[in-house]
Scaffold this motif. Structure first.
Motif, PDB file in Angstrom:
ATOM      1  N   GLY A 108      29.145  31.378  13.056  1.00  0.00           N
ATOM      2  CA  GLY A 108      29.738  32.172  11.984  1.00  0.00           C
ATOM      3  C   GLY A 108      29.551  31.508  10.635  1.00  0.00           C
ATOM      4  N   ALA A 109      29.725  30.198  10.602  1.00  0.00           N
ATOM      5  CA  ALA A 109      29.540  29.447   9.362  1.00  0.00           C
ATOM      6  C   ALA A 109      28.090  29.514   8.887  1.00  0.00           C
ATOM      7  CB  ALA A 109      29.959  27.997   9.568  1.00  0.00           C
ATOM      8  N   LEU A 110      27.137  29.460   9.816  1.00  0.00           N
ATOM      9  CA  LEU A 110      25.716  29.536   9.443  1.00  0.00           C
ATOM     10  C   LEU A 110      25.384  30.869   8.787  1.00  0.00           C
ATOM     11  CD1 LEU A 110      24.151  27.817  12.532  1.00  0.00           C
ATOM     12  CD2 LEU A 110      23.643  27.185  10.168  1.00  0.00           C
ATOM     13  N   GLY A 111      25.913  31.959   9.352  1.00  0.00           N
ATOM     14  CA  GLY A 111      25.681  33.263   8.745  1.00  0.00           C
ATOM     15  C   GLY A 111      26.232  33.322   7.337  1.00  0.00           C
ATOM     16  N   ALA A 112      27.425  32.774   7.146  1.00  0.00           N
ATOM     17  CA  ALA A 112      28.048  32.776   5.828  1.00  0.00           C
ATOM     18  C   ALA A 112      27.276  31.905   4.841  1.00  0.00           C
ATOM     19  CB  ALA A 112      29.494  32.295   5.935  1.00  0.00           C
ATOM     20  N   ILE A 113      26.719  30.795   5.316  1.00  0.00           N
ATOM     21  CA  ILE A 113      25.891  29.938   4.451  1.00  0.00           C
ATOM     22  C   ILE A 113      24.621  30.686   4.037  1.00  0.00           C
ATOM     23  CG2 ILE A 113      24.459  27.843   4.428  1.00  0.00           C
ATOM     24  CD1 ILE A 113      26.730  26.561   6.176  1.00  0.00           C
ATOM     25  N   GLY A 114      24.051  31.450   4.991  1.00  0.00           N
ATOM     26  CA  GLY A 114      22.902  32.282   4.649  1.00  0.00           C
ATOM     27  C   GLY A 114      23.231  33.274   3.553  1.00  0.00           C
ATOM     28  N   VAL A 115      24.390  33.906   3.656  1.00  0.00           N
ATOM     29  CA  VAL A 115      24.830  34.852   2.625  1.00  0.00           C
ATOM     30  C   VAL A 115      25.052  34.118   1.299  1.00  0.00           C
ATOM     31  CG1 VAL A 115      26.748  36.353   1.924  1.00  0.00           C
ATOM     32  CG2 VAL A 115      25.832  36.486   4.250  1.00  0.00           C
ATOM     33  N   LYS A 116      25.647  32.951   1.364  1.00  0.00           N
ATOM     34  CA  LYS A 116      25.945  32.173   0.159  1.00  0.00           C
ATOM     35  C   LYS A 116      24.689  31.853  -0.640  1.00  0.00           C
ATOM     36  CE  LYS A 116      27.812  27.611  -1.160  1.00  0.00           C
ATOM     37  NZ  LYS A 116      28.465  26.373  -0.626  1.00  0.00           N
ATOM     38  N   TYR A 117      23.618  31.479   0.035  1.00  0.00           N
ATOM     39  CA  TYR A 117      22.417  31.018  -0.665  1.00  0.00           C
ATOM     40  C   TYR A 117      21.318  32.079  -0.804  1.00  0.00           C
ATOM     41  CZ  TYR A 117      24.242  26.302  -0.727  1.00  0.00           C
ATOM     42  OH  TYR A 117      25.023  25.199  -0.973  1.00  0.00           O
ATOM     43  N   LEU A 118      21.467  33.213  -0.115  1.00  0.00           N
ATOM     44  CA  LEU A 118      20.387  34.203  -0.144  1.00  0.00           C
ATOM     45  C   LEU A 118      20.827  35.580  -0.642  1.00  0.00           C
ATOM     46  CD1 LEU A 118      18.701  33.217   3.221  1.00  0.00           C
ATOM     47  CD2 LEU A 118      17.715  32.951   0.967  1.00  0.00           C
ATOM     48  N   SER A 119      22.028  35.656  -1.208  1.00  0.00           N
ATOM     49  CA  SER A 119      22.477  36.922  -1.787  1.00  0.00           C
ATOM     50  C   SER A 119      23.222  36.629  -3.090  1.00  0.00           C
ATOM     51  CB  SER A 119      23.385  37.681  -0.813  1.00  0.00           C
ATOM     52  OG  SER A 119      24.603  36.993  -0.617  1.00  0.00           O
ATOM     53  N   PRO A 120      23.309  37.615  -3.986  1.00  0.00           N
ATOM     54  CA  PRO A 120      23.998  37.389  -5.270  1.00  0.00           C
ATOM     55  C   PRO A 120      25.486  37.130  -5.059  1.00  0.00           C
ATOM     56  CG  PRO A 120      22.658  39.397  -5.318  1.00  0.00           C
ATOM     57  CD  PRO A 120      22.741  38.961  -3.888  1.00  0.00           C
ATOM     58  N   ILE A 121      26.068  36.341  -5.970  1.00  0.00           N
ATOM     59  CA  ILE A 121      27.513  36.091  -5.930  1.00  0.00           C
ATOM     60  C   ILE A 121      28.186  37.213  -6.717  1.00  0.00           C
ATOM     61  CG2 ILE A 121      29.360  34.464  -6.476  1.00  0.00           C
ATOM     62  CD1 ILE A 121      27.255  32.236  -6.406  1.00  0.00           C
ATOM     63  N   SER A 122      28.542  38.261  -6.032  1.00  0.00           N
ATOM     64  CA  SER A 122      29.164  39.419  -6.673  1.00  0.00           C
ATOM     65  C   SER A 122      29.789  40.279  -5.592  1.00  0.00           C
ATOM     66  CB  SER A 122      28.111  40.229  -7.436  1.00  0.00           C
ATOM     67  OG  SER A 122      27.111  40.698  -6.556  1.00  0.00           O
ATOM     68  N   ASP A 123      30.451  41.340  -5.999  1.00  0.00           N
ATOM     69  CA  ASP A 123      31.019  42.254  -5.012  1.00  0.00           C
ATOM     70  C   ASP A 123      29.902  42.736  -4.082  1.00  0.00           C
ATOM     71  OD1 ASP A 123      33.450  41.970  -6.127  1.00  0.00           O
ATOM     72  OD2 ASP A 123      33.597  43.975  -6.979  1.00  0.00           O
ATOM     73  N   ALA A 124      30.144  42.704  -2.811  1.00  0.00           N
ATOM     74  CA  ALA A 124      29.103  43.071  -1.859  1.00  0.00           C
ATOM     75  C   ALA A 124      29.698  43.914  -0.742  1.00  0.00           C
ATOM     76  CB  ALA A 124      28.451  41.818  -1.285  1.00  0.00           C
ATOM     77  N   THR A 125      28.840  44.667  -0.103  1.00  0.00           N
ATOM     78  CA  THR A 125      29.218  45.384   1.112  1.00  0.00           C
ATOM     79  C   THR A 125      28.427  44.771   2.255  1.00  0.00           C
ATOM     80  OG1 THR A 125      27.569  47.049   0.556  1.00  0.00           O
ATOM     81  CG2 THR A 125      29.866  47.549   0.015  1.00  0.00           C
ATOM     82  N   PHE A 126      29.072  44.644   3.362  1.00  0.00           N
ATOM     83  CA  PHE A 126      28.520  43.896   4.487  1.00  0.00           C
ATOM     84  C   PHE A 126      28.449  44.810   5.703  1.00  0.00           C
ATOM     85  CE2 PHE A 126      30.698  41.215   7.963  1.00  0.00           C
ATOM     86  CZ  PHE A 126      29.523  41.006   8.649  1.00  0.00           C
ATOM     87  N   GLY A 127      27.260  44.892   6.326  1.00  0.00           N
ATOM     88  CA  GLY A 127      27.075  45.705   7.515  1.00  0.00           C
ATOM     89  C   GLY A 127      26.825  44.841   8.733  1.00  0.00           C
ATOM     90  N   LEU A 128      27.543  45.102   9.812  1.00  0.00           N
ATOM     91  CA  LEU A 128      27.447  44.307  11.034  1.00  0.00           C
ATOM     92  C   LEU A 128      26.894  45.145  12.175  1.00  0.00           C
ATOM     93  CD1 LEU A 128      28.123  41.672  12.613  1.00  0.00           C
ATOM     94  CD2 LEU A 128      30.390  42.679  13.061  1.00  0.00           C
ATOM     95  N   ILE A 129      25.852  44.624  12.804  1.00  0.00           N
ATOM     96  CA  ILE A 129      25.305  45.241  14.011  1.00  0.00           C
ATOM     97  C   ILE A 129      25.500  44.252  15.150  1.00  0.00           C
ATOM     98  CG2 ILE A 129      23.248  46.185  15.118  1.00  0.00           C
ATOM     99  CD1 ILE A 129      22.192  46.848  12.339  1.00  0.00           C
ATOM    100  N   GLY A 130      26.378  44.593  16.057  1.00  0.00           N
ATOM    101  CA  GLY A 130      26.726  43.695  17.153  1.00  0.00           C
ATOM    102  C   GLY A 130      28.146  43.200  16.991  1.00  0.00           C
ATOM    103  N   CYS A 131      29.074  43.753  17.770  1.00  0.00           N
ATOM    104  CA  CYS A 131      30.491  43.401  17.637  1.00  0.00           C
ATOM    105  C   CYS A 131      30.990  42.560  18.807  1.00  0.00           C
ATOM    106  CB  CYS A 131      31.332  44.666  17.496  1.00  0.00           C
ATOM    107  SG  CYS A 131      31.020  45.596  15.983  1.00  0.00           S
ATOM    108  N   GLY A 132      30.093  41.730  19.352  1.00  0.00           N
ATOM    109  CA  GLY A 132      30.501  40.778  20.372  1.00  0.00           C
ATOM    110  C   GLY A 132      31.153  39.564  19.726  1.00  0.00           C
ATOM    111  N   VAL A 133      31.298  38.497  20.494  1.00  0.00           N
ATOM    112  CA  VAL A 133      31.957  37.283  19.989  1.00  0.00           C
ATOM    113  C   VAL A 133      31.272  36.762  18.733  1.00  0.00           C
ATOM    114  CG1 VAL A 133      32.489  34.862  20.505  1.00  0.00           C
ATOM    115  CG2 VAL A 133      32.852  36.620  22.246  1.00  0.00           C
ATOM    116  N   GLN A 134      29.935  36.701  18.737  1.00  0.00           N
ATOM    117  CA  GLN A 134      29.218  36.203  17.568  1.00  0.00           C
ATOM    118  C   GLN A 134      29.435  37.112  16.358  1.00  0.00           C
ATOM    119  OE1 GLN A 134      27.875  33.349  17.343  1.00  0.00           O
ATOM    120  NE2 GLN A 134      27.795  32.747  19.485  1.00  0.00           N
ATOM    121  N   GLY A 135      29.382  38.418  16.589  1.00  0.00           N
ATOM    122  CA  GLY A 135      29.582  39.361  15.493  1.00  0.00           C
ATOM    123  C   GLY A 135      30.963  39.242  14.875  1.00  0.00           C
TER     124      GLY A 135
END
Length: 320
Positions: A108-135
């Motif tokens: 989970g932390a790795l995904g968030a780090i990816g978002v931190k460094y590869l997307s703008p720091i601003s209001d965002a909408t987030f889409g999730l595909i896969g609602c298992g434990v990892q999701g």
């Protein structure tokens, strides 16, 4: 030696502290300050068994993991395992941790780090595909790391939708959540998309018009036969950030775009290079990050949890 249960592992550190530990491991890996031997990977029918050692300055660790997809139909966790933490100087075992929870948290932390460094720091909408434990863990970490105006998820079953809403609301009670009933609808409503599946074929349409300018994180595929993201994502991005050099040879989301000539080897690089400033990406364009996992992430988080457990007298002490 202490034993840290699922509850201990889940409560010793804040989400921010776990992210800090994982980011520190990415930097240590980039600087050559830790050693990570190739993990042993055994496929038995549809199941996967993994043995993953890693070595830091003060500690070393070994994670043993089983990935059993059929567990999902039995109401059991797909990923199970344990993490043994040792003292680097003496070799003595210090802690045994529940690796299922540890894996979910550091991923989970790795995904968030990816978002931190590869997307703008601003209001965002987030889409999730896969609602298992990892999701579920992707959702809580990304909402903690980024200002997310609304979370959208691909609705596949009432049970998984209920689990996501309940899990996310415990951490972020005011977070808005909405179901999408097609991937096209999800893409139209979001600018950050997380794929947390074990799909052998892309979970998104290979349509550049729907994908352009968005930010993609692939967190679920872990075999050469698996590819979560379509070729058009890699064509649009022109480059790919990965979590480790090992990942190049482990998952179809990296192997296939290179094999097809969509990506050049030199345009596939570790995200640690972005963190340390060695490479830059234009976050206003299409970006993509692929995580396949690495034992060093577990080591750094386990170390931080062990130190906190000692400080707060948590866990169960045992004599060997």
């Amino acid at each position: 030696m202490i034993i840290l249960s699922d509850a201990d592992v889940g409560n010793l550190l804040s989400l921010g502290e776990i992210m800090d530990a994982v980011e520190a491991s990415l930097i240590a890996y980039e600087k050559g300050e830790a050693k990570v031997p190739p993990r042993m990977h055994f496929n038995i029918a549809n199941d996967t068994m993994l043995c993953m050692p890693s070595f830091g300055r003060q500690f070393f660790g070994t994670k043993l993991v089983s990935v059993v997809p059929a567990n999902r139909d039995k109401g059991l966790a797909v990923i199970n395992g344990s993490m043994l933490l040792n003292d680097s100087e003496t070799g003595l075992p210090l802690a045994l941790l529940n690796a299922s929870k540890l894996t979910a948290l550091r991923t989970g932390a790795l995904g968030a780090i990816g978002v931190k460094y590869l997307s703008p720091i601003s209001d965002a909408t987030f889409g999730l595909i896969g609602c298992g434990v990892q999701g579920l863990h992707q959702a809580i970490f990304i909402c903690a790391a980024q200002k997310i105006s609304k979370v959208y998820y691909l609705h596949r079953s009432k049970e998984s939708a209920t689990a996501l809403i309940s899990f996310l609301k415990k951490r972020s009670p005011d977070q808005e959540i909405e179901a999408c009933f097609s991937v096209e609808d999800l893409l139209n409503k979001t600018n950050i998309i997380i794929a947390a599946t074990t799909s052998s074929t892309p979970v998104l349409p290979d349509d550049a018009k729907l994908l352009k300018g968005k930010h993609f994180i692939s967190i679920g595929s872990y075999k050469p036969s698996m590819q979560e993201l379509p070729d058009a994502v890699y064509q649009l991005a022109g480059q790919l950030a990965i979590d480790s050099e090992f990942a190049r040879h482990e998952t179809g989301d990296i192997i296939n775009p290179i094999k097809k000539g969509i990506l050049k080897e030199e345009n596939v690089f570790t995200i640690g290079k972005i963190i340390t400033g060695e490479r830059k990406v234009n976050v206003k364009e299409t970006t993509v990050f692929k995580s396949a996992g690495m034992a060093l992430f577990d080591l750094f988080v386990a170390q931080a949890m062990y130190e906190r457990a000692l400080k707060e007298n948590k866990g169960t002490k045992v004599s060997l």
